[in-house]
Scaffold this motif. Structure first.
Motif, PDB file in Angstrom:
ATOM      1  N   TYR A   5       0.853  -1.177   0.000  1.00 32.82           N
ATOM      2  CA  TYR A   5       0.000   0.000   0.000  1.00 32.82           C
ATOM      3  C   TYR A   5       0.890   1.226   0.000  1.00 32.82           C
ATOM      4  O   TYR A   5       1.527   1.547   0.992  1.00 32.82           O
ATOM      5  CB  TYR A   5      -0.932  -0.008   1.216  1.00 32.82           C
ATOM      6  CG  TYR A   5      -1.947  -1.105   1.126  1.00 32.82           C
ATOM      7  CD1 TYR A   5      -2.998  -1.006   0.224  1.00 32.82           C
ATOM      8  CD2 TYR A   5      -1.846  -2.242   1.904  1.00 32.82           C
ATOM      9  CE1 TYR A   5      -3.929  -2.025   0.115  1.00 32.82           C
ATOM     10  CE2 TYR A   5      -2.771  -3.261   1.797  1.00 32.82           C
ATOM     11  CZ  TYR A   5      -3.810  -3.141   0.899  1.00 32.82           C
ATOM     12  OH  TYR A   5      -4.721  -4.143   0.785  1.00 32.82           O
ATOM     13  N   GLY A  33      -3.849  -9.742  10.638  1.00 33.74           N
ATOM     14  CA  GLY A  33      -2.999  -8.759   9.972  1.00 33.74           C
ATOM     15  C   GLY A  33      -1.854  -9.357   9.166  1.00 33.74           C
ATOM     16  O   GLY A  33      -1.005  -8.627   8.656  1.00 33.74           O
ATOM     17  N   CYS A  34      -1.810 -10.688   9.035  1.00 34.56           N
ATOM     18  CA  CYS A  34      -0.659 -11.297   8.346  1.00 34.56           C
ATOM     19  C   CYS A  34      -0.840 -11.337   6.829  1.00 34.56           C
ATOM     20  O   CYS A  34       0.054 -11.754   6.104  1.00 34.56           O
ATOM     21  CB  CYS A  34      -0.377 -12.694   8.898  1.00 34.56           C
ATOM     22  SG  CYS A  34      -1.609 -13.908   8.440  1.00 34.56           S
ATOM     23  N   GLY A  35      -2.005 -10.931   6.336  1.00 35.42           N
ATOM     24  CA  GLY A  35      -2.173 -10.841   4.881  1.00 35.42           C
ATOM     25  C   GLY A  35      -3.105 -11.875   4.287  1.00 35.42           C
ATOM     26  O   GLY A  35      -3.181 -12.023   3.064  1.00 35.42           O
ATOM     27  N   LYS A  36      -3.863 -12.569   5.124  1.00 32.14           N
ATOM     28  CA  LYS A  36      -4.754 -13.630   4.630  1.00 32.14           C
ATOM     29  C   LYS A  36      -5.836 -13.062   3.701  1.00 32.14           C
ATOM     30  O   LYS A  36      -6.043 -13.557   2.598  1.00 32.14           O
ATOM     31  CB  LYS A  36      -5.422 -14.361   5.811  1.00 32.14           C
ATOM     32  CG  LYS A  36      -4.441 -14.934   6.818  1.00 32.14           C
ATOM     33  CD  LYS A  36      -5.143 -15.687   7.938  1.00 32.14           C
ATOM     34  CE  LYS A  36      -6.030 -14.820   8.839  1.00 32.14           C
ATOM     35  NZ  LYS A  36      -5.320 -13.812   9.648  1.00 32.14           N
ATOM     36  N   SER A  37      -6.511 -12.020   4.191  1.00 32.11           N
ATOM     37  CA  SER A  37      -7.581 -11.432   3.372  1.00 32.11           C
ATOM     38  C   SER A  37      -7.010 -10.809   2.104  1.00 32.11           C
ATOM     39  O   SER A  37      -7.643 -10.849   1.052  1.00 32.11           O
ATOM     40  CB  SER A  37      -8.340 -10.367   4.162  1.00 32.11           C
ATOM     41  OG  SER A  37      -8.972 -10.956   5.260  1.00 32.11           O
ATOM     42  N   THR A  38      -5.816 -10.242   2.229  1.00 34.39           N
ATOM     43  CA  THR A  38      -5.185  -9.633   1.051  1.00 34.39           C
ATOM     44  C   THR A  38      -4.984 -10.686  -0.039  1.00 34.39           C
ATOM     45  O   THR A  38      -5.267 -10.437  -1.205  1.00 34.39           O
ATOM     46  CB  THR A  38      -3.836  -8.984   1.433  1.00 34.39           C
ATOM     47  OG1 THR A  38      -4.089  -8.041   2.469  1.00 34.39           O
ATOM     48  CG2 THR A  38      -3.197  -8.280   0.250  1.00 34.39           C
TER      49      THR A  38
END
Ligand code: ADP
Ligand code: MG
Length: 232
Positions: A5, A33-38
């Motif tokens: 980002y 917050g580790c990026g799973k949804s990303t």
């Protein structure tokens, strides 16, 4: 693939490389917050990647945590919407919707509005709607985390049933290692935007949450999550 980002100079995902087999059930676990949804948003095309390549099949559809239903539409209208937008004829739209309403046991509820449904029923509509797009790949982002344990167990049965019946590829983010062990063929453990380890789940189906193997494997995965990253 990776995701940065620019505005806030945060890296949601470092360079991660993985592939998913057709028909596979993959679960992604890791701390908040580790990026799973990303990862899911990148695969689903809801967000654009800033780095790398993603090779993906044509049909992908996403199930959100809250169900994300349109409150002014009843169950049937929610499930039919995308196919109506696609311009399918009335009969075809109805036929496809009915098929998935039936699969999710929603036929009796099809005239109800989202506010008239329980959390589990709403999530079943969310899944029926995702299936009505007839995707090859189903993405689910912590779909059951707002549900009570009994309803969650019921949803696990629905999801496994769909998977067996339709042979879809499923990629699901879960906050529960036990849930991942109950459902997945492989589990991807993430930390700070990186893949820490990918494990094959070697437990025969049907699986039971209280089984010794699940309890043992859950311990193993928790240890992996707590351990330091291997130097890369
Ligand atoms: P998870 O789903 O594993 O909890 P996310 O994929 O949502 O994590 O987020 C990964 C990281 O990217 C987090 O540190 C989060 O704060 C950050 N992030 C997510 N979305 C945005 C955004 N739109 N702008 C800036 N940072 C974001
Ligand atoms: Mg998330």
């Amino acid at each position: 693939m990776g995701k940065e980002y620019k505005v806030v100079k945060a890296t949601a995902l470092s360079s991660v490389t993985f592939s998913v087999n057709e028909g596979e059930f993959l679960c992604i676990v890791g701390p908040s917050g580790c990026g799973k949804s990303t990862i899911l948003r990148l695969i689903g095309g809801i967000e654009d990647k800033t780095l790398g390549e993603i090779e993906k099949p044509e049909g992908i559809s996403m199930v959100f945590q809250s169900g994300a239903l349109l409150p002014w539409m009843n169950v049937e209208e929610n499930v039919s919407l995308v196919n109506k937008i696609k311009g399918y004829g009335v009969l075809k739209v109805k036929e496809i919707s009915n098929q998935y309403l039936k699969m999710m046991d929603l036929k009796e509820l099809k005239m109800r509005y989202p506010r008239e449904l329980s959390g589990g029923q709403r999530q079943r509509v969310g899944i029926a709607r995702a299936l009505a797009v007839e995707p090859k790949v189903l993405l689910l982002d912590e779909p059951f985390s707002a549900l009570d344990p009994v309803t969650t167990e019921e949803m696990h049965k629905y999801l496994l049933d769909i998977w067996f019946k339709t042979g879809k590829t499923i990629i699901m983010v879960s906050h529960s290692i036990e849930e991942a062990l109950l459902l997945a063929d492989r589990i991807m453990v993430m930390e700070k935007g990186k893949i820490k380890q990918v494990l094959n789940v070697e437990i025969e189906r049907p699986r039971h949450e209280e089984s010794e193997k699940i309890i043992k494997d859950a311990e193993k995965i928790k240890k992996i999550m707590e351990s330091e990253f291997a130097s890369q």
